[in-house]
Design an enzyme around this catalytic site. Structure first.
Site, PDB file in Angstrom:
ATOM      1  N   ASP A  98       1.111  -0.855   0.195  1.00 50.77           N
ATOM      2  CA  ASP A  98       0.208   0.168   0.064  1.00 50.77           C
ATOM      3  C   ASP A  98       0.585   1.276   0.132  1.00 50.77           C
ATOM      4  OD1 ASP A  98      -1.764  -1.451  -0.034  1.00 50.77           O
ATOM      5  OD2 ASP A  98      -2.447  -1.278   2.030  1.00 50.77           O
ATOM      6  N   ASP A 120      -7.444  -1.293  -4.262  1.00 48.39           N
ATOM      7  CA  ASP A 120      -8.206  -0.863  -3.291  1.00 48.39           C
ATOM      8  C   ASP A 120      -9.512  -0.124  -3.742  1.00 48.39           C
ATOM      9  OD1 ASP A 120      -7.056  -3.029  -1.633  1.00 48.39           O
ATOM     10  OD2 ASP A 120      -5.762  -0.793  -0.328  1.00 48.39           O
TER      11      ASP A 120
END
Length: 226
Positions: free
Chosen positions: A140, A159
């Site tokens: 991330d 995401d």
């Protein structure tokens, strides 16, 4: 010699449905590949450029580039059960593949394409990244309003695609848009279907059957004429 099928027959409708399905599936796959490619590229660049530096501040602090590896879901939920997430992802992909058999809606193709791209992007991390097969940590890099994810969980392109696809799918469900390209009517409208006067082929409106109260007026009119 066999006679050609008449115009408007089921053969024409079947061909149209097949073309519509092919177009929708093509959009789904193309968008999924695009989202996956962008996700893989941003993860590669993040690992190359953000590995040994402090978070990068962008947009006046509204966005930070902050590299992290997440073994769980948002806010590291389920981090001790990483192996569950690949199983869920594979199940979601199988479900979407099953639904694609009757897919003829472009909006639904966009929604499902985003979901597929997001699911596959994170599934690749779970399978191939450290610390091991099916327990890999997701890369991330985007953090909003705080460099360390204290306001909102740090996320990636996969995401974002997944969330946008799910929100679009929910919106389509609430507006009655079906995956086969049709649109469901509310119960009250569905019950009224066929009760309204519709033009007949000769241009006249369909006549409703006379009611009991109307018969008396008709008789009265006949007596006046007599």
């Amino acid at each position: 010699m066999s006679a050609a099928p008449p115009a408007g027959s089921g053969t024409t409708g079947s061909g149209t449905a097949t073309r519509s399905r092919r177009r929708s599936v093509t959009i789904l796959l193309s968008l999924a590949v695009f989202a996956l490619a962008v996700d893989l590229l941003t993860k590669h660049l993040s690992l190359q450029e953000l590995g040994d530096r402090e978070p990068v501040r962008l947009l006046g602090g509204a966005l930070y580039l902050s590299l992290t590896r997440n073994s769980g879901a948002a806010w590291s939920l389920g981090k001790d059960y990483t192996f569950i997430f690949p199983i869920i992802a594979i199940g979601v992909l199988g479900w979407i593949a099953w639904m694609a058999r009757t897919l003829r809606s472009v909006p639904w193709a966009i929604a499902l394409g985003l979901v597929v791209g997001g699911v596959v992007g994170n599934l690749i991390d779970r399978i191939f990244r450290a610390p091991g097969w099916f327990v890999g940590h997701v890369v991330d890099m985007f953090s909003v309003f705080d460099p360390y994810g204290r306001v909102f969980p740090i996320f990636n392109v996969a995401d974002s695609a997944l969330v946008c696809g799910v929100l679009l799918a929910v919106g389509l469900e609430f507006t009655g848009r079906q995956r086969d390209g049709t649109r469901a009517l509310p119960d009250d409208r569905r019950g009224d279907t066929g009760r309204e006067d519709t033009p007949a082929p000769d241009g006249t409106a369909d006549r409703q059957p006379a009611r009991a109260g109307d018969l008396g007026d008709t008789d009265g009119g006949r007596r006046d004429l007599a």
